[in-house]
Design a protein around this motif. Sequence first.
Motif, short mmCIF file in Angstrom:
data_model
loop_
_atom_site.label_atom_id
_atom_site.label_comp_id
_atom_site.label_asym_id
_atom_site.label_seq_id
_atom_site.Cartn_x
_atom_site.Cartn_y
_atom_site.Cartn_z
N SER A 76 0.85 -1.28 0.18
CA SER A 76 -0.14 -0.18 -0.09
C SER A 76 0.83 1.34 -0.04
CB SER A 76 -0.86 -0.18 1.05
OG SER A 76 -1.66 1.14 1.23
N ILE A 77 0.64 2.10 -0.92
CA ILE A 77 1.61 3.34 -1.09
C ILE A 77 0.79 4.47 -0.37
CG2 ILE A 77 2.85 4.76 -2.81
CD1 ILE A 77 3.70 1.74 -2.46
N VAL A 78 -0.36 4.90 -0.94
CA VAL A 78 -1.10 5.92 -0.34
C VAL A 78 -2.47 5.44 -0.09
CG1 VAL A 78 -2.30 8.16 -1.13
CG2 VAL A 78 -0.26 7.55 -2.10
N ASP A 79 -2.94 5.97 1.05
CA ASP A 79 -4.37 5.56 1.85
C ASP A 79 -5.39 6.69 0.98
OD1 ASP A 79 -3.16 3.54 3.45
OD2 ASP A 79 -3.06 4.85 5.01
N GLN A 80 -5.52 7.65 1.47
CA GLN A 80 -6.49 8.75 1.13
C GLN A 80 -5.93 10.00 0.72
OE1 GLN A 80 -9.68 8.71 4.03
NE2 GLN A 80 -10.84 7.00 2.74
N ARG A 81 -6.30 10.69 -0.36
CA ARG A 81 -5.86 11.99 -0.51
C ARG A 81 -6.49 12.58 -1.60
NH1 ARG A 81 0.25 14.40 -0.88
NH2 ARG A 81 -0.23 16.29 -2.04
N THR A 82 -6.62 13.95 -1.74
CA THR A 82 -7.44 14.67 -2.69
C THR A 82 -6.35 15.09 -3.57
OG1 THR A 82 -9.28 15.14 -1.14
CG2 THR A 82 -8.98 16.56 -3.17
N LEU A 83 -6.71 15.07 -4.81
CA LEU A 83 -5.72 15.55 -5.90
C LEU A 83 -6.24 16.96 -6.58
CD1 LEU A 83 -4.82 12.59 -7.97
CD2 LEU A 83 -3.41 13.68 -6.54
N THR A 84 -5.52 17.93 -6.40
CA THR A 84 -5.97 19.28 -6.91
C THR A 84 -5.59 19.19 -8.66
OG1 THR A 84 -3.72 20.30 -6.61
CG2 THR A 84 -5.76 20.26 -4.98
N PRO A 85 -6.44 19.82 -9.37
CA PRO A 85 -6.31 19.99 -10.70
C PRO A 85 -4.71 20.32 -11.20
CG PRO A 85 -7.99 21.18 -10.23
CD PRO A 85 -7.43 20.91 -8.69
N GLY A 86 -4.27 19.36 -12.12
CA GLY A 86 -2.70 19.50 -12.59
C GLY A 86 -1.86 19.04 -11.62
N GLU A 87 -1.97 18.70 -10.54
CA GLU A 87 -1.15 18.36 -9.56
C GLU A 87 -0.14 17.17 -10.05
OE1 GLU A 87 -0.72 17.39 -4.74
OE2 GLU A 87 -2.49 17.31 -5.75
N GLU A 88 1.05 17.06 -9.56
CA GLU A 88 1.88 15.86 -9.95
C GLU A 88 2.34 15.33 -8.40
OE1 GLU A 88 4.70 14.76 -13.45
OE2 GLU A 88 5.92 15.60 -11.67
N LEU A 89 2.25 14.08 -8.28
CA LEU A 89 3.04 13.57 -6.98
C LEU A 89 3.96 12.61 -7.69
CD1 LEU A 89 -0.11 12.67 -4.65
CD2 LEU A 89 1.45 14.56 -4.53
N ARG A 90 5.10 12.57 -6.88
CA ARG A 90 6.17 11.82 -7.04
C ARG A 90 6.57 10.89 -5.81
NH1 ARG A 90 9.25 12.00 -11.54
NH2 ARG A 90 8.40 13.27 -13.36
N ILE A 91 6.27 9.73 -5.61
CA ILE A 91 6.53 9.03 -4.49
C ILE A 91 7.19 7.77 -4.65
CG2 ILE A 91 5.20 7.44 -2.76
CD1 ILE A 91 2.53 8.60 -4.05
#
Length: 247
Positions: A76-91
Amino acid sequence: MFKKVLASIGIGAAKVDTVLHTEHLQPGQKFSAEVIITAGDVEQDISGLELALMTKVKVESDEGDYFADHVLEKWSIVDQRTLTPGEELRIPFEARLHSETPITQISQGLNQSVVWIATGLNIDFALDATDRDPVYVYPNEAVKAFMQAMEKLGYKLVKSDVEKGYLRTSNFNSTSGCYQELEYKPAGLKVFGPKEVELSFVPEAHKTHVLIEIDRMFGSDGYVDLTIEHDQVNLSQICDQLEHIFG
């Protein structure tokens, strides 16, 4: 409100990609990766992000054999999160291949063994985004020595596949819910000795267990299991052991 509906049918949905820093590995080896989540043009809620180490297993049924996807390991990498428009996550991510991960890099015979890492992004009210990255799995030194010994003794690898189920002996048990079979046959005509040999390996951190299934031309079939310590791998000794077992 209109944009939320667009997200619910997958328009403007987030994308996910897993980049492996190396896809050439051995069972039990550590690997690292980066999971990249790119948001769409609307706000979206992620309910979970998972990576899974997968293989394809042969399942026997009354209707006949078939192949099915099988999970060897899940993270499991991410549980819960809200993505905003155009956002980029690098995990960044680091883990270890399951010690019983099937070998895929086999140059002889019919190779039906495959391994990959699947990435699943669960977005509330949206279609899942998925990613699939192949992993090229090489034998450890103990397994490699057994394969070389079989060749030296005049046996040819004709098929490799992964079966659903567990291996259980008095000395070891497998844990992954599947096991790989390497099927060998004599390269030439042999009146005596095995007409077919199947090898299955259960590696651990410092040793590898081997289950040998022998199908003889004359006489009963049988099973023999061996354990090789990784600091005591010796090709000549393995050849001698196999010659004694084959009779």
